[in-house]
Structure formats: C-alpha cells, structure tokens
Design an enzyme around this catalytic site. Structure first.
Site, PDB file in Angstrom:
ATOM      1  N   CYS A  29       0.847  -1.195   0.000  1.00  0.00           N
ATOM      2  CA  CYS A  29       0.000   0.000   0.000  1.00  0.00           C
ATOM      3  C   CYS A  29       0.883   1.245   0.000  1.00  0.00           C
ATOM      4  O   CYS A  29       2.111   1.149   0.076  1.00  0.00           O
ATOM      5  CB  CYS A  29      -0.958   0.016   1.194  1.00  0.00           C
ATOM      6  SG  CYS A  29      -0.167   0.412   2.762  1.00  0.00           S
ATOM      7  N   CYS A  32       3.495   1.716   2.648  1.00  0.00           N
ATOM      8  CA  CYS A  32       4.758   1.000   2.438  1.00  0.00           C
ATOM      9  C   CYS A  32       5.739   1.911   1.695  1.00  0.00           C
ATOM     10  O   CYS A  32       6.922   1.984   2.039  1.00  0.00           O
ATOM     11  CB  CYS A  32       4.527  -0.280   1.631  1.00  0.00           C
ATOM     12  SG  CYS A  32       3.522  -1.518   2.462  1.00  0.00           S
ATOM     13  N   ASP A 459       9.057  32.478 -28.115  1.00  0.00           N
ATOM     14  CA  ASP A 459      10.181  33.012 -28.874  1.00  0.00           C
ATOM     15  C   ASP A 459       9.757  33.010 -30.345  1.00  0.00           C
ATOM     16  O   ASP A 459       8.789  32.338 -30.711  1.00  0.00           O
ATOM     17  CB  ASP A 459      11.411  32.138 -28.637  1.00  0.00           C
ATOM     18  CG  ASP A 459      12.558  32.512 -29.556  1.00  0.00           C
ATOM     19  OD1 ASP A 459      12.893  33.706 -29.606  1.00  0.00           O
ATOM     20  OD2 ASP A 459      13.097  31.613 -30.221  1.00  0.00           O
ATOM     21  N   ASP A 658      13.491  27.611 -28.154  1.00  0.00           N
ATOM     22  CA  ASP A 658      14.368  26.557 -28.668  1.00  0.00           C
ATOM     23  C   ASP A 658      15.847  26.911 -28.607  1.00  0.00           C
ATOM     24  O   ASP A 658      16.694  26.070 -28.892  1.00  0.00           O
ATOM     25  CB  ASP A 658      13.999  26.237 -30.120  1.00  0.00           C
ATOM     26  CG  ASP A 658      14.473  27.323 -31.085  1.00  0.00           C
ATOM     27  OD1 ASP A 658      14.418  28.517 -30.707  1.00  0.00           O
ATOM     28  OD2 ASP A 658      14.905  26.981 -32.189  1.00  0.00           O
ATOM     29  N   ASP A 662      16.942  31.622 -25.000  1.00  0.00           N
ATOM     30  CA  ASP A 662      15.625  31.439 -24.387  1.00  0.00           C
ATOM     31  C   ASP A 662      15.716  30.773 -23.018  1.00  0.00           C
ATOM     32  O   ASP A 662      14.728  30.737 -22.280  1.00  0.00           O
ATOM     33  CB  ASP A 662      14.724  30.575 -25.286  1.00  0.00           C
ATOM     34  CG  ASP A 662      14.489  31.197 -26.647  1.00  0.00           C
ATOM     35  OD1 ASP A 662      14.319  32.424 -26.699  1.00  0.00           O
ATOM     36  OD2 ASP A 662      14.490  30.460 -27.647  1.00  0.00           O
TER      37      ASP A 662
END
Length: 762
Positions: A29, A32, A459, A658, A662
């Site tokens: 469970c 645990c 961007d 990208d 950025d």
C-alpha cells in the site's frame, strides 16, 4: 548549482551527488512506499529519496562516496526487496512483477477454494435465499475451523508478514488493519468453538453442534475472516493487473528496440545483438525493420515511420545525409546508416528515461495524500477501539460478538491505498500517454503546472518560424569580398539561426572562411572579433549605433526591409577604408503556427511574443499568426523579466523556446516548453519537451495535463468520500465485515480503472 525550472528556486545539492533508481518489490500500500522513502532518507549521505507506489520504483540522490549497496540493504532491512533499475533491466523487472501477479492469482483461487463453503453458510441464512439447503455439516464449528485456518495463516501469511515489519519499523499500513480485523474474527470464533463447541455431547455431525442441551453456541465469524481475505486478494490481484496496464507506455517504448542489427564487419554483414553496436559502425536496415540506433544515412532512400517517437503520423523521407532515430521503422527501401549514438545515448533511451523520471516524480497535490496517510491507520484503529467500547458497554451491553463485528468492519473498510494511488497512478498513465504523442513531461510538477497556465509566451525564431532563415538581400558600402568573408567568419562561431544564415549565404557565393581572433560576445546584441588583423563588429543596429553614426543610406534601406518583416544584421569591418554591410534575413512562419495559436486561445490562454528582433518584425509575425501581444528588441534577461512581471500579477506563465538565449525565460516560467529541434540547453531548462518541435503539441500537452489533473482530483474525491462515508456506516453496524472488505478491495481498483480512462483520446 542546479536550477529547478518549475519551482523557480535554486537548490544546491552536493557537487558530487549521484543518482540511482531502484525497482521495489513487496509493497502492499501507499504507506509502504512512505516507509521506504523515510527509511532511505535516513541513510547517511542520502540527499533526496522519492518512492512511487504506482510505478514501484524509488529515486535516490546521494553523495558519490555512498555505496549504493547500502541503499539496497536499507530497503531489505525494512522488509522489502530492491534492485538497481536500468533500461536493460526493465524487462526483467516486468517479469518479476508478472511473477508477483501470478502468485496473487494463485493465492486468490486457493483462498476461494476454502472460502466458498464458508460463504455458502453465510448467504444461506439470508431470507431471500431460504430455498438453499442448510448444510449442518458446514455449520459444524470445527469444519469451519479447518476451512478458515489455511486461509488465515497460509494464504494470509503475507498480510501478517507485512503488518509485522511495519510495526517493527514504528509504522502502520493497510495490512495492520487487515491483520487486526481478520485475527479478531478468527480468534473470537476459535475461542467460542473451544468454550462452547466441546460442551456438546451429541455425535460429531449432529445438529447438537449448533445447540447443546444447556448452552447455545454463539455466532461464529470464521467466514468473515476467510471471505474478507479472499476479497482483499482479489482486489490486490485486479489492482496489480491494472497497474501493469498503466505502465504500458514504458513497455511500448522498450519494445521499439530491436534485439539484433546487421553490422558491416570488413566486407561482410554480421547479425549482432543491438547492444553490441558501437559508434561509427555501419548498419544495414532492411525494409520493414526497426532502426536499432541513432545514425546518419550514408546510402539509400526510404521513408521512415517516426510516429512512435514524435507522434508524426506521416512517414518521413530519408536519403543520404539525413538523420534517423533508433526505434523508428524503415519503409520499403534499404538504408545504410552510420551509428552516431548508441545505448543510453540514443533519443529513444533519453525518452524512456524522461518518461520514467516523470512517472516516478511527485506532484505538489500528492502532499495532501501524504499528510492524510501519515495518521490515517492509527486514527482508524483508534476509531475501531472506541466503537467497540461504545457498543459493548452502552449500545449492546455484554454482547461481545456484535461489538467485535462492527469494529472489524471499521478496520477493513478503511482504505489508505486508494488515497495513496490517487496521484501517482494518474501521473503514470498521463505521462505515458503524452509520450506516445511526442510530448515529454520531465516531472509531475510540470504536468500539474501545465494544467493551470494563463499565458503562454513564445520566442520567434525556430518556434513560431521554421528556424531555417535565409538571406534575402544585402548591401555593402566598401570592399565587398573582405566584408562578407569577415562577417561570415565571425558568425561561424555562433549557433544562432541568423548567424547560420549569413554563413551559409557567404559560402554559397564561393567564399572561404578565415580564422578569427579575440572574439568577444555581447549576449543578445552582437560580436566583435578580428579577422586577418582587422576588427569586425556585427549584430543588431543598436549594437553598432552605440559607438558611431550609421550610414544614412543603409539606415533608410534597413527601414524599408524591416517594413517587409525581415530581420536586419549590421556589420562594420575596420580598415583603412572601413566597410559597412547589412543583411536582410527572412524566416518562414511555420505552416501550422496560426492554427496552433488559435487552438490555444480556444483553451482560454493569452499569447505573447518575446523576441530579440525589431518592432516591425515582431508586429508583422504577431499579426500573421494571431498573437495577442508582442515585445521586441529583447535581451535574454529581458524575456525572463517580462515573465517575472506577469507572474507578479498572479498569472501562471508558460514559455516556448528553442535557443540558448531562451533558457533564462524557460527557467523562469512556471512551465518551459522546449522544442526538440532546438539546443540542448533549451531542452534541459524546460519542463516539457516537444520532440518534433510541433506547435500543435503545446495544445495537446495542455489538454493531457488538464485531463490528468482532473483525473487526480476525481480520484481524491472518491477516495476521501469513500472513507468519510464508509467508516460511519460501518461503525453504525450497517455493514457486515465481508461486505466492508469487498468495498475496500475494490476502492483501489476503481481508482486505477479511473486513471486508465486517460488512455482514451479526449
């Protein structure tokens, strides 16, 4: 220094920290998982430990001088088993979990064999089933004892084992409740059998076993403990099956790896296991075969199906010089490829690791379940004891069996497992579904945060546009060849798309680049360096105008090009007779940019463009794709500052980019969306990676995040409502223990099944 891009806080783990993921076995469970996590966190040298109950893994960050064997030993000392996780061991781990499922199946059916006769004795007393024959043989207390005992102590032994090790380590889990409840029912029944059953003087199978001449045999609860354990085992088995289905995303990714590859050795082709392929090996990919490693096509032409990695449905043509990815499927042609990345360095391997990390991570909402689970079991035991005393002393004085039955019902209906599974099982399925669409959530926090965004900033270059700009016009005042060569030579040191466009343009004109000295970069503005002893300054208009007056004719020309939406790069070569040059550069807008932005607006998101380009270009691009607001001529820090300002207004902000410039904004945003076609730095600082760099995937990622978060809330509601309503009903005596046990067993299953709905398209 490591920057957590989603919390926007800096943490400083040990510079020599190592990380390991462990496969865990034996958890029953969520408590645990909590106990293992706490235990690992106490090992000297451990900086962080996270355990995922749904995934059955543990992530541990520790000082490098700590022997990982100590972590395995700690898990074993807590009563569980663990092994080091790797992609090569995933199949072995899945096999071990499959063995566990088989054992649960066997235990359930064995329990069912002994419990069905006892269940019959129970239901045959119901008024609407009075037509069933009443078997005096099965009502005999010692026959019931013989049927219930194997279930209690043989089949149910794992419950006792788990409860013992939980208590040994100063904790309490679901199995403690089960062991207490079933032991109370069984022990009471055994005591009554000894005290009352042996006083009967009638023959062995006589009805007098039910009633002696002087003392009636009290109600027995052998069937309560046996049937209860059977239902619990059925629930655990079904939960295990459902959890196996929930991790199908990882299994599907692992299945993409072909077992063998055809490798060229001297002049012959040899079939080798894929793990023995090395960088620079030449491989032959036949039609219909999976590509085993990342590589570059050296010969041949074919179309390759990359949908399993990128979500792109259309096959992609591949010819000499084109990259191919491991795990993708070759079409009808034969390809020769040169291996560039193998083993754990391939894109497929990095995707698998990212998905595993996301599934093993913890969402902020999980803290609610953690707090509740920490006191849940002790609270239930306390309620059960108080309820027993209430019935035995006040409501039904002296009737031990009745008070015991109601207290047992409380113990077995309480279900912390459903609460513990509510978050991780949904994250497991949601992150897996996203991966199948070419979307990688780095962690659960990024997934949860993506569902709450108000604004998404973009961007321009490589994000809204294709990222392959080209020079449309240029103008030189002075010596053309020297100026072009110097400009391209300096720009060759930059990875910026505009710089690459200039280098490509100059090379196409037949010029060769020259060595560069004393290069100095002003981030976001430009570069100054020496080429053949002459100084060249190149970059934005404001970078050059800050030191001197620009030629009017070039300023006029630059303005006219800006009106056309083109980016302008200025350069000046310092010589006896200085040369000035300007480049007009254009980058095509992505075909689906406008439709993608429209979908985001339909989702209720505001959009903003953050670009280092000039105002005219920013305005032109924004109007073409339908972006709400734009900010131009920005430095990398400026982008991050704008995002910070939006956040100070209470907005949740996502950033899509990208490039290297950025990365500050991606890190500052609540969620950074990195384009898979961009730089490594941009992807490393992003919480979400779009493998193909497709803008439409942003909307898909937000939809999946919203669906997953909604699913988690549903799980929480039902788990809390179940316990809130079920425990009082059981305390009032309206639920038989075996019915309460069945409800508890299926509560966890219902949470898992609800999470599996995330696999369906929305």
């Amino acid at each position: 220094m490591i920057i957590d891009t989603n919390k926007n806080q800096e943490t400083t783990p040990s510079e020599k920290a190592s990380e390991i993921t462990l496969d865990l076995f034996g958890m029953t469970c969520a408590n645990c998982a909590r106990r293992i996590e706490t235990g690992l966190g106490k090992v000297p040298g451990v900086e962080e430990a996270r355990v995922n109950f749904a995934r059955e893994t543990a992530f541990v960050r520790f000082e490098s001088d700590l022997d990982p064997k100590e972590l395995l030993s700690k898990v074993e000392s807590l009563g569980y088993t663990a092994s080091k996780h790797s992609q090569t061991s995933s199949k072995q781990s899945d096999n071990l979990h499959e063995e566990e499922r088989k054992k649960l199946k066997f235990r359930f059916f064995a329990s069912l064999f002994f419990s069905l006769p006892l269940l019959y004795t129970m239901v045959s007393h119901f008024e609407f089933l009075q037509f069933l024959p009443n078997s005096k043989f099965l009502m005999h207390p010692w026959i019931q004892f013989l049927l219930a005992t194997p279930v209690q102590f043989w089949i149910g032994f794992p419950f006792y084992k788990s409860a013992f090790r939980a208590l040994k380590n100063g904790a309490a889990n679901m199995d403690v409740l089960v062991a207490l409840g079933t032991s109370a029912a069984y022990g009471y029944s055994l005591a009554m059998s000894i005290l009352f059953g042996t006083r009967n003087e009638d023959p062995f199978f006589s009805s007098a076993w039910e009633h002696s001449s002087h003392i009636a045999l009290p109600p027995l609860y052998y069937e309560t403990s046996a049937v209860l354990l059977s239902f619990l085992l059925l629930g655990k088995w079904m939960e295990s099956l459902a959890k196996g289905k929930s991790s199908s995303a990882i299994q599907a990714l692992l299945s993409l790896k072909p077992e063998t590859a055809w490798v060229k050795k001297q002049d012959t082709w040899t079939e080798l296991p894929s793990e023995f392929v090395r960088k620079e090996d030449v491989l032959q990919i036949k039609p219909g075969e999976k590509i085993p490693v990342d590589g570059i096509v050296t010969e041949g032409f074919s179309s390759v199906n990359e949908s399993m990695l990128t979500g792109e449905s259309m096959p992609v043509d591949k010819r000499e010089g084109n990259p191919v990815l491991g795990g993708t499927v070759n079409g009808n042609g034969v390809l020769m490829i040169r291996a560039t990345s193998v083993g754990s360095d391939t894109v497929l391997s990095s995707i698998i690791k990212t998905v595993e990390d996301a599934q093993a991570s913890r969402a902020p909402i999980q803290k609610i379940a953690d707090k509740i689970s920490s006191f849940f079991v002790p609270a239930v035991i306390g309620i059960s004891i108080l309820n027993f005393l209430l019935w035995f002393i006040f409501l039904e004085p002296g009737i031990l069996g009745s008070a015991l039955e109601k207290s047992i019902a409380i113990l077995v209906i309480a279900c912390p497992c459903a609460l513990g599974l509510a978050t991780p099982i949904s994250i497991l399925v949601g992150a897996g579904r996203a991966a199948s669409h070419g979307i990688l959530f780095r962690n659960a926090e990024a997934l949860e945060s993506s569902s709450n965004l108000d604004v998404i900033a973009f961007d321009k270059t490589g994000t809204i546009t294709e990222g392959n700009p080209f020079v449309t016009d240029y103008q030189v005042l002075g010596e053309e060849s020297d100026a072009l060569i110097a400009a391209a030579s300096v720009e060759a040191s930059s990875s910026h798309p505009l710089a690459k466009a200039i280098v490509r343009f100059v090379k196409e004109k037949g010029y060769s680049l020259q060595p560069v000295q004393d290069l100095n970069t002003e981030p976001g503005l430009g570069v100054i360096a020496k080429v053949n002893g002459s100084s060249l300054r190149i970059g934005k208009e404001e970078y050059l105008s800050s030191n001197e007056v620009l030629p009017k004719e070039l300023v006029y020309l630059s303005s006219s090009w800006k009106e056309m939406g083109r980016s302008i790069v200025w350069a000046k070569l310092e010589k006896e007779n200085p040369s000035w040059i300007i480049f007009a550069i254009e980058d095509k807008i992505k075909e689906n940019a406008k439709s993608s932005l429209s979908i985001l607006k339909d989702l209720g998101l505001k959009t903003i463009l953050l670009t280092g380009d000039n105002t005219l270009v920013a305005r032109s691009v924004s109007s073409q794709v339908g972006i709400d607001l734009y900010n131009s001529s920005l430095l990398p820090k400026d982008k991050a500052d704008i995002i910070s300002n939006l956040q100070s207004q209470g907005m949740k902000v996502g950033m899509v980019g990208d490039g290297l410039n950025d990365s500050p904004a991606l890190a500052k945003a609540d969620v950074g969306f990195g384009m898979g076609t961009g730089t490594d730095v941009a992807m490393e600082t992003s919480g979400v990676i779009l493998i193909k760099g497709d803008l439409e995937k942003i909307a898909d990622s937000i939809r999946i995040a919203k669906a997953t978060t909604r699913n988690i809330r549903q799980n929480f509601f039902w788990a809390l409502a179940y316990n809130t309503i079920g425990i009082p009903i059981a305390a009032a005596g309206f639920l038989a223990p075996w019915i309460a046990g069945a409800m508890m067993a299926f509560s966890s299953v219902s949470v898992v099944l609800n999470a599996l709905r995330l696999k369906k398209p929305t």
